[in-house]
Structure formats: C-alpha cells, structure tokens
Design an enzyme around this catalytic site. Structure first.
Site, PDB file in Angstrom:
ATOM      1  N   GLU A 291      -3.956   6.879   6.272  1.00  0.00           N
ATOM      2  CA  GLU A 291      -4.849   6.717   5.238  1.00  0.00           C
ATOM      3  C   GLU A 291      -5.957   5.476   5.299  1.00  0.00           C
ATOM      4  O   GLU A 291      -5.491   4.559   6.207  1.00  0.00           O
ATOM      5  CB  GLU A 291      -4.015   6.616   3.919  1.00  0.00           C
TER       6      GLU A 291
ATOM      7  N   LYS B 103      -7.022   1.673   5.102  1.00  0.00           N
ATOM      8  CA  LYS B 103      -6.537   0.551   4.751  1.00  0.00           C
ATOM      9  C   LYS B 103      -7.445  -0.215   3.776  1.00  0.00           C
ATOM     10  O   LYS B 103      -8.704  -0.588   4.197  1.00  0.00           O
ATOM     11  CB  LYS B 103      -6.341  -0.473   6.012  1.00  0.00           C
TER      12      LYS B 103
ATOM     13  N   CYS C   8     -24.202 -39.390   4.716  1.00  0.00           N
ATOM     14  CA  CYS C   8     -24.228 -40.902   4.321  1.00  0.00           C
ATOM     15  C   CYS C   8     -24.941 -41.742   5.590  1.00  0.00           C
ATOM     16  O   CYS C   8     -25.061 -42.823   5.401  1.00  0.00           O
ATOM     17  CB  CYS C   8     -22.599 -41.465   4.528  1.00  0.00           C
TER      18      CYS C   8
HETATM   19  S1  IVH Z   1       1.342  -0.473   3.292  1.00  0.00           S
HETATM   20  C1  IVH Z   1       5.511  -2.609   4.011  1.00  0.00           C
HETATM   21  N1  IVH Z   1      -1.217   0.908   2.938  1.00  0.00           N
HETATM   22  O1  IVH Z   1      -2.483  -4.243   3.732  1.00  0.00           O
HETATM   23  C2  IVH Z   1       3.969  -2.831   3.948  1.00  0.00           C
HETATM   24  N2  IVH Z   1      -0.844  -1.469   3.044  1.00  0.00           N
HETATM   25  O2  IVH Z   1      -1.873  -5.814   5.995  1.00  0.00           O
HETATM   26  C3  IVH Z   1       3.454  -2.020   3.041  1.00  0.00           C
HETATM   27  N3  IVH Z   1      -3.082  -2.472   2.355  1.00  0.00           N
HETATM   28  O3  IVH Z   1      -0.311  -6.272   1.811  1.00  0.00           O
HETATM   29  C4  IVH Z   1       1.822  -1.796   3.237  1.00  0.00           C
HETATM   30  N4  IVH Z   1      -4.307  -0.532   2.350  1.00  0.00           N
HETATM   31  O4  IVH Z   1      -2.235  -4.971   0.572  1.00  0.00           O
HETATM   32  C5  IVH Z   1      -0.202  -0.387   3.108  1.00  0.00           C
HETATM   33  N5  IVH Z   1      -2.762   2.187   2.862  1.00  0.00           N
HETATM   34  C6  IVH Z   1      -2.298   1.272   2.737  1.00  0.00           C
HETATM   35  C7  IVH Z   1      -2.894  -0.239   2.422  1.00  0.00           C
HETATM   36  C8  IVH Z   1      -2.102  -1.304   2.532  1.00  0.00           C
HETATM   37  C9  IVH Z   1      -4.139  -1.702   2.128  1.00  0.00           C
HETATM   38  C10 IVH Z   1      -2.752  -3.777   2.520  1.00  0.00           C
HETATM   39  C11 IVH Z   1      -1.692  -4.304   1.409  1.00  0.00           C
HETATM   40  C12 IVH Z   1      -0.924  -5.051   2.530  1.00  0.00           C
HETATM   41  C13 IVH Z   1      -1.847  -5.247   3.531  1.00  0.00           C
HETATM   42  C14 IVH Z   1      -1.102  -5.654   4.829  1.00  0.00           C
END
Ligand code: IVH
Length: 675
Positions: A115, A117, A413
């Site tokens: 998915e 990020k 300065c």
């Molecule tokens: S899973 C246990 N899935 O990326 C960790 N994170 O770098 C669970 N993020 O703090 C994170 N899209 O804010 C996950 N599809 C996605 C995401 C995602 C954005 C962000 C999230 C996380 C950060 C980690």
C-alpha cells in the site's frame, strides 16, 4: 586515533545530530533536512552500532521511537506502542528484507500486502462499544497527545462504526493526511490572507491536527486511512492483514484504495514500479510503498526490533527533482553563528509543493557545485523539509552568471566571518553581540527542552530585542509586567502570564540549564551526561579540558568548547546573574546501577510485564538489552514459547533464566518501593 575511538566519536556526533533533527521534526514540526538525509544519518548510525555493539546505549536514537509529545494537549499512554518502520531504498534492500522474513519463518514464499506510504501523521483511534472514544497522536511512540476533539472533526473518521461484529474495545492505527488539492487551496488562501504557507502536506496535516481550537481543524481538508491495529483482542483477529483491513472497511473506516495483496518479493517490486509510475497522478503525497507480511500469525512470529516490526518495511520513492533558476544567494545566520548560503529560486512546483528557496548547506558546497546567481539548477525535495540544490546544468549558464563569494562579514551584525578550523563552515564572530545569534540564543534558552518559558515566542523576542529590553538571557528575569504590557499584542493579562512563566522556569534541572546555555556541541544528551557526572555546576566549571575528556561520551572537541565557554567573562557574568535571579535546581542523585556491563536477551512471551517494560527495568539498572544471543550475552530470559535464541544460548553456554528468576533478580537490585 584507533578505529573504535573514531567510531565512538562518530556515533556520538550522529546521535547528537539525529536528536537535533528529531527535535525539529517531531516536536517543532519544522524540519531542516530532508527525509533522505535523515535516513542516511540513521542508517550510518545503525551500521556503526551493528559493527560496534559495545557502543549501543539505551539512549541512542536507534533504541527508541521518536521525541516526547508537545505539552499543550493531555498526554495519553498508548496501550500498544506506536512503532516506526524500517526503510529500504533499493530493490536489493527489499530482497534482503524478504530473505530475512523467509529465513526466520522457514518458508518458501510469503504473501505481502502492499500500500502507499502516506505522508501525513500517525494517529491511534480507540473505539469502545463501536464509538470513537479517543484519538491520539504518536508522540514518542509510547505517550502521545489526546487530540480526540480534533480527530472528531475529520469526516473520514467514523464516530460510530457500522455493523456490530467489531470487538468491544480496540485501537485502529492509521494516517491523517491532507490531499494535495486541499493542500494547494489552503496555501493559496494563506497567501491571500498574508499568512505563512505550509512547506508541504505533511506539515499542513500535522499543524492542522495539533490545533488547540478544534474549530480550526474542522476547516482543514484532512483525511484518514487506516492501516493497522494497536490493542486488539487476539481471538477476534482475522487470519490476514488484508482480512483485517477488509473488516475496517466494513466498519466504515477508510483504507487506501491502492491496497493490494501480492505474492513474494517480485509481487512487491511490481507493485512498487506501478505505483511509482502513477505517483504524479495520485491525489495525495506518497513517499513510498509499505509491504507487510499478510498472515497475522506470521507477523507475530517475526515480532519487533526496538523500533520497528520485522514483518514490514517501507520502500521509499526517489526524491522529487525539477529544474529552476537561482535568482539570488542569501546568507542566513544560525544560533551558533554558522553562515548558511540559501539559494533564492524562481518559484517552481516540486511534487505538489511550490519551492522558492533551497539550501546550499555551506560555502564549500557552493564552490564544489559551482553554483552561480543566474544558473539553472536541479532542485530536489525529498518527501519533505528544506529542498536542496543538487547540481548546476552548465550548458544553461548565462554569460552574466555571477559567482558566489563566501562572506567576509556577517550580513546581520557586520562582524568578521571566520572559517572553522579544517571545516567547511564559516561563522559570524560576533557571538552574542550579533542580533541574529542573540535572538536564536534567546529562543533556544526559552524552548521547551531548555528552560521551557511558555509564551516567549519569536515575535516577542524580536520586540524585546528591538526595544533594547534584553541584551542577554539573564535580562529576561528583570523584565517588569508594565514593560511587557506596552509591547504589541500584549495585554496586562499576557504580560502577567509571561512573568509567571519566567518565574516558573527558575526551578529547573542542571541538565536543562546546561542545555539552555547553548554551549557549542552540548545538546540535551551531553548536558545530561555532564550533569550526572559532575553533579554540580561549580564542579563542572572548575573542570579543565583534560578532566572533561575523561567523562565517558565527551570527546576532545566538546571538551574544548565547554572549557572555552566557562572561560568567557561574559558567560560567567550571565550565569552569575541567572543564579542571582533565582534560577536553581536540585542536585541530581546518582542511582546505583548494579547491572552495568551485563547484557540481557529476551525470548518468548513474559506474563508479568511486556517485553518493553522488562527492557526498561533492566536498562534502568544499567544493563544492556540485545536482540540476539552471542558469547557476550550474560543472561537469556526465557518466556512462554521461546524461539531459536534458546538453542543458541544453550550451545554457547549462556546463563538461561526463566521469568520467575528474572523477577527475583529485578527485586534483588531495584530500589525498595518499585514495581
Ligand atoms: S504501518 C508498526 N502503513 O509511516 C508500524 N505506516 O515510518 C506501523 N505510514 O508512523 C506503521 N503510511 O505514520 C504503515 N501504509 C502505512 C503507512 C504508514 C504511512 C507512516 C506511519 C508510521 C510511519 C513509519
């Protein structure tokens, strides 16, 4: 210098730098480097710590998740920690990840979910009896901020779940973000109304969600996608990650439309290439793809490292790049006087954000890249933060292009600009007599992690300096309410509040005080080390360079800066006046640390506490916790259903103790009255 000594110094420098950037990114929402640069620092630190495990300390940025929450909202402790993700930048790194997963699971192929990020901010939503009960930001991963009122204003987040087959109580984890269209509109509006535009959608989302007035949040075009769970009753979990997200959708929680289940690493990479090709037309900013092991039982078997799950990885997109023209090069003055060249650019959209300036880092870099005013340059924006000039396109250089000369004087300065010995940096020599440095020093002194003077912000500092009301940090404590009340946008009430905040700030800790002084190279961690080691300001001030160098964690450069700071009559005068004004602290008492030098490894589930709690308790006693068993391991603590670590420990003859023995050991050493 021996290799390990060089490594130790580099580790310390990296930690300090990372801590600083964590502060900018997590606490101020005002980052100053790109994700890519930050990731590179972290990667270097991780690599060094892997090569020299004896350098790993519990306070290393690799051993924790983020920075503490800001104070304005109530703090909430997450029922399950909100971790981060490890990053992969190349296909090879993704293949390595897949290999590690398959090796640990001992299987041929693994199914993954893939998915986007999203570039927003993580939130945890607690649902009780199908109703939204709490919304919290991530904070430091363990304690976040209660932003329930704000979260409720986001329409994508259901206040009540659909259907009835959800657990009584569970936490949804997901990302709050601002779609690009809304982001552009918001910025256009801000500019029309003379307000500051947001640097990127991530900052816009964070700034909008962390508003004390939910009315403001409500007007911001925020959205939400769910991507996982925090606390969730185990017996109610479906078999797969995709199944979980399907449930979410049924319950009315949005999930990324682009989510897909793919087979093996080839499936992951194919998905990545496809999304990367579609990136320009995505309605939101995505900085990569996240792959997660689909089978939840396998996720559990893989478990977590200190900062991230072993069953997931973020495969980062390459940074956005465009070409534009350098219209001017300006010089900015930092807190310690560093003069930074900044290219003023012909405004250009880069990945959905209009960029009009880019950092050139330092004058050495300007020379190396040969950037001239009038040049056409390639500018890169990596996910977020200050864009940078990558390189000049020499073919496009106009005849009239003007070379950039390093300044010989500070632009603010007028003091002489001097090059750091051996370094690329040029500094203003004006010290605290330079208004730019003084202003930055005041800001630092008042900041949350220093003396924490609430209400003393940039605008107010500007006015205090303009009116000549303060000439150094000690002057802050002689301000009178009637002087403050006369300032712009200050009434009698806010003047009184500031006086109270100043009064409150007088009661502090030695570590905070040392950090607040703004001694070069003395960040929070170094300040803490110094406070613990010397116990009193007098002893620290009396220490010479060689004594300072004896302190573990203090190198010769830092020692030199500290000694030089306390030799300066001006600094001594300021310290004296601060103390006379009533700034004070309690003498820290060193806790006994009976387990210093011992290494613990855990395997299997504990019953009396979580792995994190167990870790925190032995670390508090001075021990180190490692992820893997080696000859250097002193104790392997075995819980229920232990993994392969147990066999290895047996083979190596490591002392193996069960949970009961572990508890006995803790009780034996912990101070009476604890846990
Ligand atoms: S899973 C246990 N899935 O990326 C960790 N994170 O770098 C669970 N993020 O703090 C994170 N899209 O804010 C996950 N599809 C996605 C995401 C995602 C954005 C962000 C999230 C996380 C950060 C980690």
């Amino acid at each position: 210098m021996s290799a390990s000594e060089a490594a130790r110094q580099r580790v310390e420098a990296l930690r300090r730098e990372i801590e600083y950037h964590n502060f900018r990114y997590y606490v101020l929402d005002q980052p100053v480097i790109s994700d890519a640069e930050y990731d590179a620092l972290m990667a270097e630190l991780q690599a060094l710590e892997a090569a020299y495990p004896e350098l790993v300390t519990p306070d290393s940025p690799t051993q924790r998740v983020g920075a503490p929450p800001a104070q304005a909202f109530a703090a909430v402790r997450h029922e399950a920690a909100m971790l981060s993700l490890d990053n992969a930048f190349t296909e090879q790194e993704v293949r390595d990840f897949d290999r590690r997963v398959r090796d640990r699971l001992e299987v041929e192929t693994v199914e993954y979910t893939a998915e986007p990020k999203l570039d927003g901010l993580a939130v945890s939503l607690l649902y009780e009896h199908g109703r939204l009960a709490l919304g919290a930001t991530r904070g430091d991963g363990f304690v976040g901020e209660d932003v329930t009122a704000n979260v409720k204003t986001i329409r994508a987040i259901p206040l009540r779940l659909r259907g009835s087959d959800w657990p009584e109580r569970f936490e949804v984890r997901g990302e709050v973000f601002m779609p690009l269209e809304g982001f552009r509109k918001l910025n256009a509006w801000a500019l029309e109304h003379g307000e500051k535009a947001f640097a990127n959608p991530r900052n816009a989302a964070a700034g909008s969600l962390r508003q004390l007035d939910p009315g403001v949040t409500a007007k911001r075009p925020l959205e939400f996608y769910a991507y996982g769970v925090g606390f969730f009753p185990k017996q109610r979990l479906p078999e797969t990650q995709a199944g979980l997200l399907a449930c979410f959708k049924e319950w009315g929680l949005p999930v990324a439309r682009e989510l897909k289940v793919v087979s093996g690493v080839e499936g992951c990479l194919e998905y990545y290439r496809d999304l990367l090709a579609r990136r320009p037309s995505l309605p939101f900013e995505a900085d990569g793809v996240v792959y997660k092991v689909n089978r939840l039982a396998w996720q559990e078997r893989l478990g977590y490292t200190a900062r991230a799950p072993r069953w997931a990885i973020a495969h980062k997109f390459p940074p956005h790049e465009v070409t534009t023209v350098v219209e001017a090069v300006e010089v900015q003055v930092g807190r310690t006087g560093i003069l930074t060249p900044v290219a003023k650019l012909k405004p250009v959209p880069v990945g959905g954000v209009v960029v009009s300036s880019a950092t050139l880092h330092n004058f050495e870099e300007v020379k190396r890249k040969d950037v001239r005013v009038g040049d056409t340059v390639i500018v890169r924006r990596a996910g977020d933060v200050i864009p940078e000039v990558v390189k000049v396109i020499p073919e496009k250089r106009p005849l009239a292009a003007r070379p950039v000369e390093p300044p010989t004087r500070c632009p603010v300065c007028g003091a002489e600009a001097v090059a750091d010995p051996g370094g690329a940096l040029i500094r203003c020599s004006g010290g605290l007599y330079c208004p730019a440095q003084l202003k930055a020093a005041l800001k630092h002194f008042a900041s949350r992690r220093a003396l924490d003077i609430e209400g003393l912000g940039e605008k107010l500092i500007d006015q205090l300096l303009e009116k000549g009301l303060v000439k150094d940090v000690a002057d802050l404590y002689s301000l009178r309410p009637e002087q403050l009340a006369e300032l712009e946008r200050m009434g009698a009430k806010s003047a009184q509040n500031l006086i109270q905040a100043l009064e409150g700030s007088k009661s502090t800790t030695l570590a905070r005080f040392l950090f607040a002084l703004g001694i070069r190279e003395v960040g929070e961690v170094t300040a803490q080390i110094l406070a613990e080691h010397f116990g009193s300001l007098e002893k620290l001030m009396a220490a010479d360079e060689s004594e300072l160098e004896q302190v573990p964690g203090i190198g010769p450069v830092v020692a030199k800066h500290i000694a030089a700071f306390f030799r300066q009559p001006h600094n001594l005068n300021v310290i004296e006046r601060l103390r006379r004004a009533g700034v004070h602290w309690q003498t820290p008492q060193a806790e006994p640390r009976p387990l210093v030098g011992k290494t613990f490894v855990f395997t299997g589930a504990l019953t009396a506490m979580t792995r994190d709690q167990a870790k925190a308790r032995v670390e508090a006693l001075g021990a180190r916790v490692s992820e893997s068993v080696s000859r250097a391991t002193d104790y392997l603590v075995v819980g229920a259903a232990p993994g392969a670590k147990l066999d290895k420990a047996r083979r190596l003859g490591v002392t193996i103790i069960d949970e009961q023995e572990f508890l006995t050991l803790l009780h034996q050493f912990e101070a009476p009255g604890r846990g």
